[in-house]
Design a protein around this motif. Structure first.
Motif, mmCIF file in Angstrom:
data_model
loop_
_atom_site.group_PDB
_atom_site.id
_atom_site.type_symbol
_atom_site.label_atom_id
_atom_site.label_comp_id
_atom_site.label_asym_id
_atom_site.label_seq_id
_atom_site.Cartn_x
_atom_site.Cartn_y
_atom_site.Cartn_z
ATOM 1 N N GLY A 103 8.209 2.482 3.093
ATOM 2 C CA GLY A 103 7.632 3.217 2.264
ATOM 3 C C GLY A 103 7.141 4.399 2.526
ATOM 4 N N LEU A 104 6.568 5.303 1.686
ATOM 5 C CA LEU A 104 6.090 6.639 2.084
ATOM 6 C C LEU A 104 5.411 7.374 1.105
ATOM 7 C CD1 LEU A 104 9.048 9.187 2.328
ATOM 8 C CD2 LEU A 104 8.929 7.493 0.737
ATOM 9 N N GLN A 105 4.578 8.381 1.553
ATOM 10 C CA GLN A 105 3.783 9.328 0.621
ATOM 11 C C GLN A 105 4.741 10.336 -0.085
ATOM 12 O OE1 GLN A 105 0.346 11.565 1.639
ATOM 13 N NE2 GLN A 105 -0.836 9.981 0.459
ATOM 14 N N LEU A 106 5.048 10.360 -1.229
ATOM 15 C CA LEU A 106 5.648 11.610 -1.712
ATOM 16 C C LEU A 106 4.787 12.218 -2.470
ATOM 17 C CD1 LEU A 106 9.062 9.719 -2.823
ATOM 18 C CD2 LEU A 106 8.608 11.484 -1.029
ATOM 19 N N TRP A 114 1.754 10.583 -3.766
ATOM 20 C CA TRP A 114 1.577 9.455 -4.300
ATOM 21 C C TRP A 114 2.004 8.478 -3.231
ATOM 22 C CZ3 TRP A 114 -0.093 8.898 -9.256
ATOM 23 C CH2 TRP A 114 -0.204 10.309 -10.152
ATOM 24 N N ASP A 115 1.335 7.506 -3.068
ATOM 25 C CA ASP A 115 1.900 6.384 -1.921
ATOM 26 C C ASP A 115 2.930 5.426 -2.769
ATOM 27 O OD1 ASP A 115 0.475 6.880 0.232
ATOM 28 O OD2 ASP A 115 -1.490 6.086 -0.959
ATOM 29 N N VAL A 116 4.104 5.352 -2.168
ATOM 30 C CA VAL A 116 5.265 4.544 -2.840
ATOM 31 C C VAL A 116 5.595 3.428 -1.935
ATOM 32 C CG1 VAL A 116 7.393 4.564 -3.723
ATOM 33 C CG2 VAL A 116 5.964 6.492 -3.996
ATOM 34 N N SER A 117 5.515 2.205 -2.343
ATOM 35 C CA SER A 117 5.690 1.010 -1.351
ATOM 36 C C SER A 117 7.287 1.198 -1.238
ATOM 37 C CB SER A 117 4.956 -0.160 -1.956
ATOM 38 O OG SER A 117 6.145 -0.627 -2.980
ATOM 39 N N SER A 118 7.630 0.392 0.089
ATOM 40 C CA SER A 118 9.022 0.276 0.335
ATOM 41 C C SER A 118 9.767 -0.596 -0.918
ATOM 42 C CB SER A 118 9.468 -0.291 1.494
ATOM 43 O OG SER A 118 8.882 -1.722 1.457
#
Lengths: 105, 231
Positions: free
Chosen positions: B159-162, B165-169
């Motif tokens: 997952g990463l912050q885009l 926005w924190d986007v989970s895997s």
């Protein structure tokens, strides 16, 4: 890149000019949408008009949206390596990039 | 009217999420599904304008938050597409929705069986690619350089912050393969039909009155008015 046959060279030059003018119109329409500007204002853009780094409306998300719209409306794919400061800095740079991509596509 | 609705969570708990309802008409109960992430903020004003025009046509419309959205107290990093889809179906049931209007990536959450409209629908893959691209441009400006491929791998695995926005895997992987539904029940509203330009393209939230009227009319014209004298 392929070499054009000599007998169609003249025709190809005029087609390329038509393509460039078509790309110019489409690109200005995309920029007007992204910046929320009237068509008349964007029509006054010259090759030297500054874009990324000059217009506060063009933040990273707006630039990403601009590139995605260019892919959708102009029919090519933009790779990571294509995106550099020079291409995004002026309208002329962006138009040249879009035109080259369309010719290659 | 601003209220809340009880959104059931996977662990059996309930989260009270914000709900904006406009209109008192009984011609239809329209569920509005906004785009995900940044485009949601950019479109909210325009969606409320559309809702006001729908109310004038006798259509009651509802704009619910889901966990991790807007005013929600739950973190976006803990959400998945599957839980959002379940939550949106629950919202449709709770609101007795007869129709749906989904905008951009909101089309990925349309509950099955509802009639309605998809305005400029966007696939999950395209959403992710645009967010990765935006993050890449911001990183390069900041002197960091991570290739899109590396970000894609990171997104899928941890997952990463885009773009904030924190986007989970799980959500990242779900989105990569998510497409909007087709079928006879759903009609696509193109940008040409809506008029003007897509307001999600702008850097700041905007509104376009003429476009809001046009989208509301497209919807109202295909819903028979139950309060009409001709009915």
């Amino acid at each position: 890149m392929c070499t054009q046959p000599a007998q169609t060279e003249e025709h190809d030059v005029s087609t390329q000019e038509e393509n460039l003018s078509e790309t110019d119109t489409a690109l200005k329409s995309i920029i007007a949408d992204v910046l929320g500007l009237e068509a008349a204002t964007v029509n006054e853009f010259t090759p030297e008009t500054g874009l990324f780094g000059h217009l506060p409306e063009l933040d990273s998300m707006a630039v990403a949206g601009l590139l995605t719209e260019m892919e959708d409306r102009l029919g090519f794919i933009i790779e990571d390596d294509d995106v550099d400061g020079e291409m995004l800095e002026t309208y002329g740079g962006l138009l040249e990039f879009a035109h080259t991509k369309r010719v290659e596509a | 009217m601003i209220a809340t609705w009880p959104c059931p969570l996977a662990d059996g708990a309930v989260s009270e999420e914000l709900l904006v309802t406009i209109g008192e008409g009984d011609a239809a109960s329209l569920l509005i599904i906004p785009p995900l992430f940044a485009e949601q903020n950019l479109m909210r004003r325009q969606l409320v304008l559309i809702m006001r025009h729908l109310a004038d046509a006798g259509i009651t419309s509802h704009l619910p938050d889901l966990p991790g959205w807007n005013e929600s107290l739950l973190p976006s990093s803990e959400q998945s597409l599957a839980t959002w889809r379940v939550a949106m179906s629950e919202a449709a049931r709770h609101l007795d929705a007869t129709h749906v209007l989904a905008v951009r990536s909101g089309a990925l959450l349309v509950p099955s069986g509802l009639k309605g409209w998809l305005y400029a629908p966007q696939s999950g893959d395209k959403l992710i690619r645009t967010m990765i691209r935006a993050q890449g441009i911001a990183d390069r400006e900041a002197g960091k350089a991570e290739a899109s491929d590396q970000m894609m791998d990171k997104g899928r695995i941890e997952g990463l912050q885009l773009v904030g926005w924190d986007v989970s895997s799980e959500l990242f992987r779900d989105l990569q393969s998510a497409d909007f539904p087709g079928g006879d029940l759903l009609t696509v509203i193109s940008q040409e039909e809506a008029g003007g330009s897509g307001l999600w393209l702008r850097a700041e939230p905007g509104e376009d009155l003429k476009q809001a009227q046009q989208i509301a009319s497209l919807i109202a014209n295909s819903i028979p008015s139950s309060s009409s004298e001709d009915a």
